[in-house]
Scaffold this motif. Structure first.
Motif, PDB file in Angstrom:
ATOM      1  N   ARG A 324       0.915  -1.339  -0.491  1.00  0.00           N
ATOM      2  CA  ARG A 324      -0.261   0.065   0.552  1.00  0.00           C
ATOM      3  C   ARG A 324       0.949   1.310   0.039  1.00  0.00           C
ATOM      4  NH1 ARG A 324      -4.332  -0.215   4.378  1.00  0.00           N
ATOM      5  NH2 ARG A 324      -4.741   2.188   3.733  1.00  0.00           N
ATOM      6  N   LEU A 325       1.755   1.230   0.591  1.00  0.00           N
ATOM      7  CA  LEU A 325       2.661   2.517   0.669  1.00  0.00           C
ATOM      8  C   LEU A 325       3.270   2.381  -0.583  1.00  0.00           C
ATOM      9  CD1 LEU A 325       5.409   1.777   4.176  1.00  0.00           C
ATOM     10  CD2 LEU A 325       2.866   3.693   3.517  1.00  0.00           C
ATOM     11  N   ARG A 327       2.384   1.579  -3.525  1.00  0.00           N
ATOM     12  CA  ARG A 327       1.146   2.406  -4.246  1.00  0.00           C
ATOM     13  C   ARG A 327       0.886   3.692  -3.797  1.00  0.00           C
ATOM     14  NH1 ARG A 327      -0.175  -3.593  -3.551  1.00  0.00           N
ATOM     15  NH2 ARG A 327      -2.291  -2.463  -2.381  1.00  0.00           N
ATOM     16  N   LEU A 328       1.247   3.940  -3.099  1.00  0.00           N
ATOM     17  CA  LEU A 328       0.284   5.798  -2.685  1.00  0.00           C
ATOM     18  C   LEU A 328       1.197   6.458  -3.271  1.00  0.00           C
ATOM     19  CD1 LEU A 328      -0.996   7.098  -0.256  1.00  0.00           C
ATOM     20  CD2 LEU A 328       1.017   7.340   0.680  1.00  0.00           C
ATOM     21  N   THR A 329      -0.373   7.861  -3.779  1.00  0.00           N
ATOM     22  CA  THR A 329      -0.318   8.625  -5.032  1.00  0.00           C
ATOM     23  C   THR A 329      -1.269   9.410  -4.420  1.00  0.00           C
ATOM     24  OG1 THR A 329      -0.134   8.821  -7.061  1.00  0.00           O
ATOM     25  CG2 THR A 329      -1.219   7.859  -6.400  1.00  0.00           C
ATOM     26  N   ARG A 354       9.026   7.736  -2.541  1.00  0.00           N
ATOM     27  CA  ARG A 354       8.717   5.664  -3.771  1.00  0.00           C
ATOM     28  C   ARG A 354      10.618   5.545  -3.318  1.00  0.00           C
ATOM     29  NH1 ARG A 354       4.381   5.559  -8.527  1.00  0.00           N
ATOM     30  NH2 ARG A 354       2.788   5.948  -6.645  1.00  0.00           N
ATOM     31  N   LEU A 461       1.643  13.396   1.339  1.00  0.00           N
ATOM     32  CA  LEU A 461       1.552  12.494   1.326  1.00  0.00           C
ATOM     33  C   LEU A 461       2.244  11.341   2.231  1.00  0.00           C
ATOM     34  CD1 LEU A 461       1.962  10.533  -1.084  1.00  0.00           C
ATOM     35  CD2 LEU A 461       3.980  10.740  -1.402  1.00  0.00           C
ATOM     36  N   LEU A 464      -0.551  10.356   4.654  1.00  0.00           N
ATOM     37  CA  LEU A 464      -1.056   9.231   4.176  1.00  0.00           C
ATOM     38  C   LEU A 464      -0.506   8.242   4.548  1.00  0.00           C
ATOM     39  CD1 LEU A 464      -2.774  10.698   0.665  1.00  0.00           C
ATOM     40  CD2 LEU A 464      -3.609  10.740   2.646  1.00  0.00           C
ATOM     41  N   ALA A 465       1.147   8.442   4.467  1.00  0.00           N
ATOM     42  CA  ALA A 465       1.662   6.828   4.618  1.00  0.00           C
ATOM     43  C   ALA A 465       1.748   6.758   6.840  1.00  0.00           C
ATOM     44  CB  ALA A 465       3.040   7.273   4.304  1.00  0.00           C
ATOM     45  N   ILE A 468      -1.336   4.777   7.504  1.00  0.00           N
ATOM     46  CA  ILE A 468      -1.159   3.699   6.522  1.00  0.00           C
ATOM     47  C   ILE A 468      -0.627   2.485   7.863  1.00  0.00           C
ATOM     48  CG2 ILE A 468       0.098   1.789   4.456  1.00  0.00           C
ATOM     49  CD1 ILE A 468      -0.712   4.403   2.720  1.00  0.00           C
TER      50      ILE A 468
END
Length: 501
Positions: A324-325, A327-329, A354, A461, A464-465, A468
């Motif tokens: 998931r990390l 694919r995070l955008t 990334r 970003l 969001l991480a 997760i």
């Protein structure tokens, strides 16, 4: 606690009634003509002279501890004593053992109903060499509980007549007899005596003598006592005492478990302590395969199966979150994924994140083999494989150390540190200076406004991480979990205790 062999009955002397008045006899009741108190046979732990039927001699060095205990209590607390005092054991051994008649004064009621009872005797056998474990051995037909004779001492109908000269001679002999100080015990012998004494104290519901201050000493004592209890199939009785004693250390215990998780895992398993076992299991799973060799030699396969199942569960969870990390955008105001065509600066922020994540969670690449010049002038590759240096830094934008090269069946312990960084404040990684240096690689777009926008989008970003990785940030420990780099989010349920099956 050392006790000596005691006489089966006390010697009481009486003077003529015409010489000793009634009131004087009443005041002097319990005192002998020798000037001291009359001897009363002990009937409490560790020597139950009246009711004990199992004699145990524990000898270490020049010291011998004698116990006269009860078969019923020993059998209830120890599978070893339950089996060795059973009728089946005696028949298979080729004899019924000795019969000793209990009796005190023949004028007493108990003597008139003298009951023939079975007696047992055990002595500690040190073994043939130092590699042998000392073990209690049952002695059949060699000595009785009263000494070297085959039966009890003779019972007299009345006490012998008074002889003052005889008692003076005995008193003078006891005073003039030379006394020899026993040789000092070694630490190993003293520990052996203490272990057996603690074992029997627990059987009789006495608290064991364990260090209440120094947890390192208490650990050694508890480990030795549990090993002895395991030898005599008495863990069910000894384990709760060990659990109670160690849990009194509270925060100091949690710190010790964090330092030596595999050792305390064995302590928790033997004592059947859910608290200690769970705390140690979480550390072992998080740091796996560190300590694997020790665990395979010290614990049964059932415990190893539990560990491997938990490691697999943790590895699956880490794999899902790691995916998931990556694919995070970020999204544009229109809801589209950012790219170099629609939002170049935002796409750079995603690319930098990334790149940092890939290098932080991956081992360093193997450098190419050096080329060597052959005789014909051409370069050839050296077949020697170069081992990567795992102590070098693994990324340009973060000071994280390189992860170790470990088994692929377990999650990388270094991931715990990476996820802790992601789950902390955004400024913990990829700070302002790193962002500025990265954006300057594209001079045509670098400016204060673009840098400010870049950092703002990168912080989004990071937020969001952080959400997760939240499931991995959960601490299942009773302790704080500070100072550990691995994950401590493993859940331990009731079915994960091997003794609950």
């Amino acid at each position: 606690m050392v006790s000596q062999v005691e006489p089966s009955q006390s010697l009481t002397l009486r003077g003529p009634s015409s010489v000793v008045p009634r009131s004087s006899r009443h005041r002097r009741h319990g005192r002998s003509h020798a000037g001291g108190t009359s001897f009363v046979p002990q009937n409490e732990f560790p020597v139950f002279s009246h009711t004990g039927d199992v004699e145990i001699l524990v000898k270490a060095g020049s010291h011998t501890n004698r116990y006269l205990l009860h078969k019923i209590i020993l059998s209830q607390c120890s599978g070893f004593f339950e089996a060795s005092t059973s009728q089946e054991w005696s028949q298979s051994a080729g004899g019924g053992g000795e019969l000793a008649r209990l009796g005190e004064d023949s004028g007493s009621e108990s003597a008139r109903r003298s009951e023939v009872k079975k007696k047992w005797r055990y002595e500690l056998d040190p073994g043939a060499d130092q590699n042998d474990i000392p073990m209690l051995v049952k002695k059949e037909g060699s000595h009785s509980l009263f000494g070297s004779n085959d039966g009890p001492p003779p019972v007299r109908n009345k006490p012998p007549s008074s002889n003052p000269s005889f008692f003076r001679s005995v008193a003078n002999l006891s005073l003039s007899a030379p006394t020899h100080a026993p040789a000092p015990l070694s630490h190993e012998d003293q520990d052996l005596l203490n272990d057996y004494d603690n074992l029997f104290r627990i059987f009789y519901n006495y608290p064991p003598t364990l260090d209440p201050i120094d947890i390192a000493i208490a650990y050694v004592q508890c480990k030795s006592l549990l090993t002895l209890a395991d030898l005599y199939d008495a863990l069910a009785v000894v384990g709760p005492r060990i659990d109670h004693h160690l849990l009194q250390f509270q925060s100091r215990l949690w710190k010790q478990i964090a330092k030596y998780p595999s050792s305390y895992l064995r302590i928790g398993y033997l004592s059947q302590s859910k608290t200690i076992f769970q705390e140690a299991l979480i550390h072992v799973v998080g740091a796996w395969p560190v300590g694997e060799r020790h665990i395979r030699h010290q614990l049964p396969d059932t415990v190893l199966d539990i560990i491997e199942d938990k490691v697999e569960d943790l590895s699956d969870l880490v794999g899902k979150i790691e995916g998931r990390l990556f694919r995070l955008t970020l999204l544009t105001p229109r809801g589209e994924r950012v790219g170099p065509q629609n939002s170049y600066i935002d796409w750079l922020a995603v690319s930098l994140f990334r790149q940092w994540l890939a290098e932080a969670t991956s081992p360093p690449p193997t450098p190419p083999a050096p080329r060597s010049r052959s005789g014909n002038g051409h370069h050839t590759r050296n077949n020697t494989v170069q081992v990567p240096n795992t102590n070098t830094t693994i990324q340009q934008y973060s000071p994280l150390p390189a992860p170790s090269d470990i088994s692929t069946n377990a999650p990388n312990p270094n991931l715990g540190r990476v996820f802790r960084i992601i789950g902390s404040l955004p400024s913990t990684y990829l700070p302002h200076e790193e962002c500025k240096r990265f954006l300057k690689l594209s001079p045509d777009i670098y400016s204060r406004e673009s840098l400010k926008k870049f950092e703002k989008r990168l912080d989004e970003l990071k937020g969001l991480a952080r959400e997760i990785v939240r499931p991995l940030m959960r601490c299942s420990l009773l302790g704080s979990g500070e100072g550990v780099n691995y994950l401590v989010c493993t859940k331990v349920g009731e079915r994960d205790f091997p003794w609950s099956e």
